[in-house]
Design a protein around this motif. Structure first.
Motif, PDB file in Angstrom:
ATOM      1  N   LEU A 172      40.525 -19.963   4.227  1.00 29.23           N
ATOM      2  CA  LEU A 172      41.081 -19.784   2.889  1.00 29.23           C
ATOM      3  C   LEU A 172      40.956 -21.050   2.045  1.00 29.23           C
ATOM      4  CD1 LEU A 172      44.351 -17.866   3.854  1.00 29.23           C
ATOM      5  CD2 LEU A 172      42.254 -16.887   2.920  1.00 29.23           C
ATOM      6  N   ARG A 173      40.464 -22.119   2.640  1.00 32.42           N
ATOM      7  CA  ARG A 173      40.422 -23.415   1.960  1.00 32.42           C
ATOM      8  C   ARG A 173      38.997 -23.975   1.954  1.00 32.42           C
ATOM      9  NH1 ARG A 173      44.788 -23.798   5.532  1.00 32.42           N
ATOM     10  NH2 ARG A 173      43.535 -25.062   6.972  1.00 32.42           N
ATOM     11  N   TYR A 174      38.829 -25.015   1.155  1.00 33.37           N
ATOM     12  CA  TYR A 174      37.570 -25.764   1.133  1.00 33.37           C
ATOM     13  C   TYR A 174      37.237 -26.217   2.563  1.00 33.37           C
ATOM     14  CZ  TYR A 174      34.188 -29.404   0.010  1.00 33.37           C
ATOM     15  OH  TYR A 174      33.049 -30.163  -0.052  1.00 33.37           O
ATOM     16  N   PRO A 175      35.992 -26.137   2.964  1.00 36.26           N
ATOM     17  CA  PRO A 175      34.774 -25.895   2.188  1.00 36.26           C
ATOM     18  C   PRO A 175      34.358 -24.431   2.084  1.00 36.26           C
ATOM     19  CG  PRO A 175      34.173 -26.512   4.401  1.00 36.26           C
ATOM     20  CD  PRO A 175      35.678 -26.555   4.349  1.00 36.26           C
ATOM     21  N   HIS A 176      35.187 -23.518   2.588  1.00 35.96           N
ATOM     22  CA  HIS A 176      34.826 -22.110   2.590  1.00 35.96           C
ATOM     23  C   HIS A 176      35.090 -21.495   1.213  1.00 35.96           C
ATOM     24  CE1 HIS A 176      34.440 -22.500   6.927  1.00 35.96           C
ATOM     25  NE2 HIS A 176      35.640 -23.063   6.943  1.00 35.96           N
ATOM     26  N   PHE A 177      34.555 -20.298   1.015  1.00 35.32           N
ATOM     27  CA  PHE A 177      34.728 -19.604  -0.264  1.00 35.32           C
ATOM     28  C   PHE A 177      35.004 -18.136   0.002  1.00 35.32           C
ATOM     29  CE2 PHE A 177      33.096 -16.948  -3.677  1.00 35.32           C
ATOM     30  CZ  PHE A 177      33.656 -17.533  -4.805  1.00 35.32           C
ATOM     31  N   ILE A 178      36.086 -17.620  -0.583  1.00 30.24           N
ATOM     32  CA  ILE A 178      36.353 -16.181  -0.608  1.00 30.24           C
ATOM     33  C   ILE A 178      36.647 -15.837  -2.059  1.00 30.24           C
ATOM     34  CG2 ILE A 178      37.833 -14.288   0.159  1.00 30.24           C
ATOM     35  CD1 ILE A 178      38.402 -15.850   2.696  1.00 30.24           C
ATOM     36  N   GLY A 179      35.799 -15.020  -2.669  1.00 30.13           N
ATOM     37  CA  GLY A 179      35.979 -14.719  -4.081  1.00 30.13           C
ATOM     38  C   GLY A 179      34.992 -13.655  -4.533  1.00 30.13           C
ATOM     39  N   THR A 180      34.941 -13.450  -5.849  1.00 26.97           N
ATOM     40  CA  THR A 180      34.060 -12.427  -6.392  1.00 26.97           C
ATOM     41  C   THR A 180      32.649 -12.974  -6.577  1.00 26.97           C
ATOM     42  OG1 THR A 180      34.495 -12.986  -8.712  1.00 26.97           O
ATOM     43  CG2 THR A 180      36.019 -11.428  -7.639  1.00 26.97           C
ATOM     44  N   LEU A 181      31.704 -12.063  -6.693  1.00 29.80           N
ATOM     45  CA  LEU A 181      30.323 -12.456  -6.957  1.00 29.80           C
ATOM     46  C   LEU A 181      30.226 -13.257  -8.247  1.00 29.80           C
ATOM     47  CD1 LEU A 181      28.269  -9.299  -5.977  1.00 29.80           C
ATOM     48  CD2 LEU A 181      27.726 -11.620  -5.279  1.00 29.80           C
ATOM     49  N   THR A 182      30.986 -12.827  -9.257  1.00 28.73           N
ATOM     50  CA  THR A 182      30.980 -13.532 -10.539  1.00 28.73           C
ATOM     51  C   THR A 182      31.461 -14.961 -10.360  1.00 28.73           C
ATOM     52  OG1 THR A 182      31.360 -11.474 -11.753  1.00 28.73           O
ATOM     53  CG2 THR A 182      31.913 -13.516 -12.882  1.00 28.73           C
ATOM     54  N   GLN A 183      32.546 -15.146  -9.618  1.00 27.57           N
ATOM     55  CA  GLN A 183      33.072 -16.488  -9.388  1.00 27.57           C
ATOM     56  C   GLN A 183      32.064 -17.345  -8.619  1.00 27.57           C
ATOM     57  OE1 GLN A 183      36.618 -15.311  -7.343  1.00 27.57           O
ATOM     58  NE2 GLN A 183      37.834 -15.062  -9.200  1.00 27.57           N
ATOM     59  N   PHE A 184      31.392 -16.754  -7.647  1.00 28.15           N
ATOM     60  CA  PHE A 184      30.395 -17.482  -6.862  1.00 28.15           C
ATOM     61  C   PHE A 184      29.247 -17.937  -7.761  1.00 28.15           C
ATOM     62  CE2 PHE A 184      26.624 -17.823  -4.186  1.00 28.15           C
ATOM     63  CZ  PHE A 184      27.094 -18.547  -3.100  1.00 28.15           C
ATOM     64  N   ALA A 185      28.723 -17.011  -8.572  1.00 24.50           N
ATOM     65  CA  ALA A 185      27.602 -17.349  -9.459  1.00 24.50           C
ATOM     66  C   ALA A 185      28.002 -18.427 -10.451  1.00 24.50           C
ATOM     67  CB  ALA A 185      27.115 -16.094 -10.185  1.00 24.50           C
ATOM     68  N   HIS A 186      29.215 -18.302 -11.030  1.00 19.75           N
ATOM     69  CA  HIS A 186      29.674 -19.289 -12.008  1.00 19.75           C
ATOM     70  C   HIS A 186      29.835 -20.669 -11.375  1.00 19.75           C
ATOM     71  CE1 HIS A 186      31.584 -16.238 -15.035  1.00 19.75           C
ATOM     72  NE2 HIS A 186      30.344 -15.990 -14.756  1.00 19.75           N
ATOM     73  N   GLN A 187      30.597 -20.701 -10.289  1.00 20.92           N
ATOM     74  CA  GLN A 187      31.015 -21.983  -9.733  1.00 20.92           C
ATOM     75  C   GLN A 187      29.854 -22.801  -9.173  1.00 20.92           C
ATOM     76  OE1 GLN A 187      34.388 -21.671  -7.112  1.00 20.92           O
ATOM     77  NE2 GLN A 187      34.041 -23.652  -6.154  1.00 20.92           N
ATOM     78  N   PHE A 188      28.940 -22.128  -8.479  1.00 27.88           N
ATOM     79  CA  PHE A 188      27.919 -22.878  -7.752  1.00 27.88           C
ATOM     80  C   PHE A 188      26.559 -22.908  -8.444  1.00 27.88           C
ATOM     81  CE2 PHE A 188      30.958 -21.315  -4.537  1.00 27.88           C
ATOM     82  CZ  PHE A 188      31.431 -22.540  -4.104  1.00 27.88           C
ATOM     83  N   ASP A 244      28.286  -1.614  -4.519  1.00 27.85           N
ATOM     84  CA  ASP A 244      28.581  -1.839  -5.937  1.00 27.85           C
ATOM     85  C   ASP A 244      27.823  -3.032  -6.516  1.00 27.85           C
ATOM     86  OD1 ASP A 244      30.388   0.298  -5.992  1.00 27.85           O
ATOM     87  OD2 ASP A 244      32.029  -0.969  -5.282  1.00 27.85           O
ATOM     88  N   THR A 245      26.901  -3.578  -5.759  1.00 33.02           N
ATOM     89  CA  THR A 245      26.213  -4.794  -6.166  1.00 33.02           C
ATOM     90  C   THR A 245      24.989  -4.475  -7.015  1.00 33.02           C
ATOM     91  OG1 THR A 245      26.939  -5.792  -4.084  1.00 33.02           O
ATOM     92  CG2 THR A 245      25.210  -6.937  -5.296  1.00 33.02           C
ATOM     93  N   SER A 246      24.821  -5.206  -8.108  1.00 31.42           N
ATOM     94  CA  SER A 246      23.691  -4.992  -9.010  1.00 31.42           C
ATOM     95  C   SER A 246      22.421  -5.608  -8.439  1.00 31.42           C
ATOM     96  CB  SER A 246      23.984  -5.615 -10.373  1.00 31.42           C
ATOM     97  OG  SER A 246      24.034  -7.034 -10.277  1.00 31.42           O
ATOM     98  N   SER A 247      21.286  -5.195  -8.990  1.00 30.10           N
ATOM     99  CA  SER A 247      20.011  -5.768  -8.544  1.00 30.10           C
ATOM    100  C   SER A 247      19.950  -7.254  -8.860  1.00 30.10           C
ATOM    101  CB  SER A 247      18.848  -5.020  -9.201  1.00 30.10           C
ATOM    102  OG  SER A 247      18.941  -5.087 -10.617  1.00 30.10           O
ATOM    103  N   GLU A 248      20.566  -7.671  -9.993  1.00 31.77           N
ATOM    104  CA  GLU A 248      20.567  -9.089 -10.363  1.00 31.77           C
ATOM    105  C   GLU A 248      21.383  -9.916  -9.369  1.00 31.77           C
ATOM    106  OE1 GLU A 248      19.528  -6.612 -13.765  1.00 31.77           O
ATOM    107  OE2 GLU A 248      21.264  -6.582 -12.426  1.00 31.77           O
ATOM    108  N   ALA A 249      22.517  -9.366  -8.924  1.00 31.87           N
ATOM    109  CA  ALA A 249      23.334 -10.083  -7.935  1.00 31.87           C
ATOM    110  C   ALA A 249      22.614 -10.161  -6.592  1.00 31.87           C
ATOM    111  CB  ALA A 249      24.689  -9.406  -7.785  1.00 31.87           C
ATOM    112  N   PHE A 250      21.931  -9.076  -6.215  1.00 42.82           N
ATOM    113  CA  PHE A 250      21.160  -9.136  -4.970  1.00 42.82           C
ATOM    114  C   PHE A 250      20.015 -10.139  -5.079  1.00 42.82           C
ATOM    115  CE2 PHE A 250      22.840  -5.024  -3.216  1.00 42.82           C
ATOM    116  CZ  PHE A 250      23.168  -5.531  -1.967  1.00 42.82           C
TER     117      PHE A 250
END
Length: 645
Positions: free
Chosen positions: A100-116, A258-264
């Motif tokens: 649940l803590r750094y360095p791991h990540f649990i979140g939405t695809l949007t959050q992953f794309a934004h953050q990293f 539910d994943t879009s082609s862009e996310a894949f």
């Protein structure tokens, strides 16, 4: 750095996990294989297969073996609700809380794309961002398109409305459609990705590009824009995909359907750079409005987790027949068997269906339980030229469910959104509830506020109110009010935003009833895209929740009634019966596939009882007999007597 190995998982460890697995059979070979699999793998999981529990158990096994000298794991899903479900699987288990803590990540695809990926890249592209929100962007885009008269003819042609519909109504409908695809091009993020069948050298494309550029210059971007930026970065920044793969050598995607082609595209770029990618979901629950194939293409080595403990063999057989994207023979482990009912009614008797459904529930289950009725359409099309069956046809006096307490829910939703504790949909529902509290709405306004996605409904019917509410949302989500004074200012601003409503409709001069939240971490409890009715059966009140099929996705009920509602020009339950009759996998057209995917989602919700409601004319005598032989109980609703003339 290495990932933990699960090759040393023992039978004793599996037996210990099984105690907290909620009755899930961990000896099932597919469940067991997924628990210890650390390579790339797809898992097709039937409804009720326990995939969220299974994913939580797998993460607990990883957490027990992880140490700071090892690499991190990223778990991505689609909504904050799903994210919290995964996090809840790890809480109270000390060996897994490290995930649940750094360095791991649990979140939405949007959050992953934004953050990293996206946000670090935007400054290099010269973007000055004010707001990243698809709803706010689309509202501004619709307004800009309506102001760009050189696009009106093309927009009207894209509306999908009959040519005899009022011209500006067609323009508006076209603007709503095109606003959803005004996305940056991943190959060239300073330009607009061309809408389908529109050449980049045409005057219309130039006009749309001007609209897109003006919105981006104001700092307005959509989530889809950020996914395009993320993919551009992965394609064009040397070593970036390898760096992300090094940061997260293991990616786990939940609800892969539910994943879009862009996310894949983003995930596959990281996988191809060396990361493990595990995808788990139910591809047959992919509901695509255009009938397109899901972006998730399971390979031949995908694990087939076909065992369900949610419903009995009868519903398992029905769901197996309705799966259109990937054949799967669902096997039930539940006893006793679930019940199947078909409520058939003549034209004009649809309003009698809820009473018949309530009688069935009272007889077979009793008044205590989670009972639902769902259909495709809540309200008729504004351009319909003939009668349309919609959810409101069955429940003419439907009103929104508002059992949730007023008070702090709006402030609570705003605060929780800021730390990712809830999604924009929860904020919308909290606003819906607050406006209904503060305003004495007209009947027409109430109809708008009962619709599923509030801001989308307001865009169509009350665009000025939609625009002012979006400004309010953007302001206070961007800078959440913390103190009492800040929240009082936000209340005053909310009332000002309600100005497009008739001022006489305001019942209060301030929103002091919506007090500041003292416990922001408590679950947000607001009305949602559903209504509730109580039907009295011999002195017992049977509560029936009513909503769209899209709104019940992911839920589990005691009983579910699928309502026949308008779907293009098809006979929906003729196709339903045809699917049940099929003895081999059948090839369906795009619209048929979308229809049956909706039926699959609805039919796989109940534990104890599945019912369908259809016009008698939709079910042939052959199909009726087949359903009876397959265990369906047919209930014929009698037409009400006509008044003597």
């Amino acid at each position: 750095m290495p990932l933990p190995s699960l090759a040393d998982v023992t039978e004793e460890e599996i037996a210990e996990l099984a105690i907290s697995a909620g009755g899930l059979d961990l000896s099932h070979p597919v469940r067991r294989q997924f628990l210890t699999e650390m390579g790339s793998k797809d898992v097709q999981a039937a409804p009720g297969a326990g995939k969220t529990t299974l994913l939580g158990l797998k993460l607990r096994l990883i957490g027990r073996r992880w140490n700071p000298a090892m690499s991190a794991v990223a778990v991505v899903t689609h909504t904050n609700v799903a994210k919290r479900e995964i996090q809840d699987q790890l809480k109270d288990h000390p060996e897994a809380e490290c995930l649940l803590r750094y360095p791991h990540f649990i979140g939405t695809l949007t959050q992953f794309a934004h953050q990293f990926l996206a946000l670090p890249t935007c400054s290099g592209l010269g973007f000055e961002i004010q707001t990243i929100d698809t709803g706010i962007f689309r509202s501004a885009a619709i307004k800009a398109l309506m102001g760009a008269s050189n696009t009106h003819g093309w927009l009207a042609g894209r509306s999908g409305l009959p040519i005899k519909a009022p011209y500006m109504q067609r323009v508006r409908a076209g603007a709503e459609k095109i606003a959803a695809v005004l996305t940056l091009d991943a190959n060239n993020p300073w330009t607009l990705a061309p809408p389908e069948n529109l050449g980049t050298g045409t005057p219309t494309y130039a006009a749309l590009q001007a609209v897109k550029s003006s919105l981006n210059a104001r700092g307005l971007f959509s989530y889809e824009d950020m996914m395009a930026v993320a993919n551009h970065a992965l394609q064009n920044i040397s070593g970036l995909s390898q760096a992300v793969a090094g940061r997260f050598p293991m990616l786990v995607l939940d609800e892969a359907q539910d994943t879009s082609s862009e996310a894949f595209q983003m995930l596959h770029a990281v996988r191809d750079a060396g990361s493990v990618l595990q995808c788990i979901g139910d591809v047959n629950q992919a509901i695509l409005t255009d009938g397109a194939s899901p972006a998730w293409n399971l390979d031949s080595s995908a694990l087939d987790l076909n065992e369900s403990k949610r419903f009995g063999p009868s519903i398992a057989t029905v769901a197996s027949k309705l799966g259109v994207h990937r054949p799967q023979q669902i096997v039930s482990t539940k006893e006793p068997d679930s019940l199947l009912y078909a409520i058939l009614f003549p034209d004009g008797a649809e309003h009698l269906v809820p009473n018949e459904y309530a009688k069935i529930i009272a007889k077979d289950i009793g008044p205590d339980g989670d009972f639902w009725a769902a259909g495709h359409r809540r309200n008729p099309s504004e351009t319909a030229t003939k009668k349309q069956l919609v959810i409101g046809s069955y429940f003419p006096n439907l009103s929104p469910s508002s059992s949730a307490p007023l008070g702090p829910t709006l402030h609570q939703a705003i605060i929780q959104f800021g730390w990712g504790g809830c999604g924009l949909d929860v904020v919308e529902d909290a606003i819906r509830q607050s406006v209904q509290h503060c305003c004495d709405l007209t009947d027409d306004q109430q109809k708008v506020f009962r619709q599923g996605w509030l801001l989308k409904a307001l865009d169509r019917r009350l665009p000025d109110l939609a625009a002012s509410l979006r400004v309010w949302i953007s302001t206070y989500l961007g800078s959440p009010p913390i103190t009492e004074q800040e929240w009082q200012a936000a209340q005053i601003a909310l009332l000002a935003a309600l100005g497009p409503l008739n001022p006489a409709s305001l019942k209060v001069t301030t929103c002091h009833q919506l007090s500041i939240c003292t416990d922001p971490s408590a679950p947000v409890d607001v009305a949602s895209d559903r209504s509730r009715v109580l039907i009295n059966v011999e002195g017992a009140n049977i509560p029936i929740n009513v909503g769209t099929i899209a709104s019940i996705k992911g839920q589990t009920h005691d009983a579910t009634l699928i309502l026949q509602t308008a779907f293009f020009n098809m006979k929906p339950f003729g196709k339903f019966a045809e699917a049940l009759k099929a003895t081999t996998a059948k090839s369906w057209g795009p619209k048929e596939s979308t229809l049956l995917a909706n039926f699959y989602v609805a039919a796989s919700r109940p534990r104890r009882l599945l019912a369908v409601a259809a016009e008698t004319s939709q079910i042939s005598e052959e199909h009726r007999n087949l359903m009876t032989l397959s265990g369906w109980t047919i209930v014929d609703v009698q037409a009400p007597p006509t008044a003597a003339t």
